[in-house]
Write an enzyme that holds these catalytic residues in place. Structure first.
Site, short mmCIF file in Angstrom:
data_model
loop_
_atom_site.label_atom_id
_atom_site.label_comp_id
_atom_site.label_asym_id
_atom_site.label_seq_id
_atom_site.Cartn_x
_atom_site.Cartn_y
_atom_site.Cartn_z
N LYS A 54 0.85 -1.21 0.00
CA LYS A 54 0.00 0.00 0.00
C LYS A 54 0.88 1.25 0.00
CE LYS A 54 -3.78 -2.34 2.34
NZ LYS A 54 -4.43 -2.66 3.62
N GLN A 98 -4.42 -1.63 9.57
CA GLN A 98 -4.25 -2.97 9.02
C GLN A 98 -4.85 -4.01 9.97
OE1 GLN A 98 -2.99 -3.66 5.89
NE2 GLN A 98 -3.70 -5.73 6.32
N ASP A 121 -11.15 2.95 3.24
CA ASP A 121 -11.53 1.54 3.06
C ASP A 121 -13.04 1.40 2.83
OD1 ASP A 121 -9.40 -0.25 3.05
OD2 ASP A 121 -9.19 -0.23 5.23
#
Ligand code: NAP
Length: 302
Positions: A54, A98, A121
């Site tokens: 990422k 995460q 997200d």
């Protein structure tokens, strides 16, 4: 018949180039670039490799990227305080925590602490609600479903009036993609059916699909007889079915298989995504797109 392949690896490159160009334009005009922070708790090798990818992608497209690594024993209150700090930080447009988090931390509490306007997200209940309402209400669609929809659009597959069947009803793939395909608008206006383990005749539903989206986590679940000739088949499944030695690195790597019997399905479908190289690369790509959108919303240029 041999289906046309829809390659996430190729579409990723197109989208990342578009993002890079737009980031440079915004920087020149507004003096700002999108800021993305990834918060990693602990040292799980899988989590480290996801976060690294990422961060590398964010760097590639010209974002301001911050990797915030925290020890596995960080207290929940300290993690919540960290999120509050990034919620208030104007240089940060997207906050990623995460998962999974260590057992002593309430994941839901942590994810719900992220400012919905920085929840790139798209998992915060506020963004799930916005997705359900549709139209201009949507700020951040969850990344894997957004990637699936983008692949369908870029492949030139007609979605308006299409019969879409989604196999799987998870909160991260099945339910959101079903909601997105049924909305009014680009890449949508479809008639959607969702099937799952309690569905009576999955094959019969799948055979009606002009677009079949499979996210079950069962290798080879979808057999050729489930597929309508010419259909667009999107295989979201990523299943480890063994290990092999990589020719490139000489290291052990996982053998991955999708939820669709690819070799047989490609002879019937009109379009199909491979595994790996299909939906997989789209998730991080759409994360970058959401982070760019977050900056654009904050500048009032979205
Ligand atoms: P999940 O949370 O385990 O949900 C699986 C869904 O499939 C459930 O709704 C389940 O039904 C349904 N299902 C399972 N077996 C079935 C069967 N035999 N017939 C019909 N329905 C069945 O999985 P997920 O998180 O959505 O992930 C699905 C797959 O996509 C996994 O392989 C995952 O690794 C992959 N994935 C890939 C990406 C990516 O490429 N970027 C991202 C996310 C997920 P019930 O609800 O009735 O149990």
């Amino acid at each position: 018949m041999s289906a046309k392949l829809i390659l996430g690896t190729e579409i990723r490159e197109q989208i990342l180039e578009e993002i890079t160009k737009e980031v440079a334009e915004i920087k020149a005009k507004h003096g700002k670039v999108p800021g993305l922070v990834t918060i990693l708790v602990g040292e799980s090798p899988a989590s480290i490799s996801y976060v690294t990818l990422k961060i590398q992608t964010a760097h590639r497209v010209g974002f301001h990227e911050v990797q915030d690594n925290q020890p596995p024993d960080i207290a929940e209150a300290a993690l919540l305080a960290l999120i509050d700090k990034y919620n208030k930080d104007e240089s940060i447009n997207g906050i990623l925590v995460q998962l999974p988090l260590p057992k002593h931390i309430d994941e839901k509490k942590v994810l719900n602490a992220i400012d919905p306007d920085k929840d790139v997200d798209g998992f915060h209940p506020v963004n799930v609600g916005r997705l359900m309402i549709g139209g201009n209400e949507v700020k951040f669609a969850p990344c894997t479903p957004a990637g699936i929809q983008e692949m369908i659009v870029r492949a030139g597959v007609e979605t308006s009036g299409a019969e879409v069947v989604v196999v799987g009803r998870s909160n991260i793939v099945g339910k959101p993609i079903a909601v997105m395909m049924v909305q009014k608008g680009r890449g949508a206006n479809s008639t959607v059916t969702v099937v799952h383990t309690r569905t009576k005749d999955i094959a019969a539903h799948c055979r009606r699909a002009d677009i079949l989206i499979v996210a079950a986590g069962v290798p080879g679940l979808v057999k050729p007889e489930y597929i309508k000739p010419g259909a667009c088949v999107i295989d979201v499944g990523v299943n480890r079915v063994g290990e092999k030695i990589s020719e490139k690195t000489g290291k052990k790597i996982a053998i991955l298989r999708g939820d669709v019997d690819f070799d047989a399905a490609k002879e019937i479908a009109g379009y199909i995504t491979p595994v790996p190289g299909g939906v997989g690369p789209m998730t991080i790509t759409m994360l970058m797109k959401n982070t760019l959108m977050s900056l654009k919303y904050s500048l009032g240029i979205a």
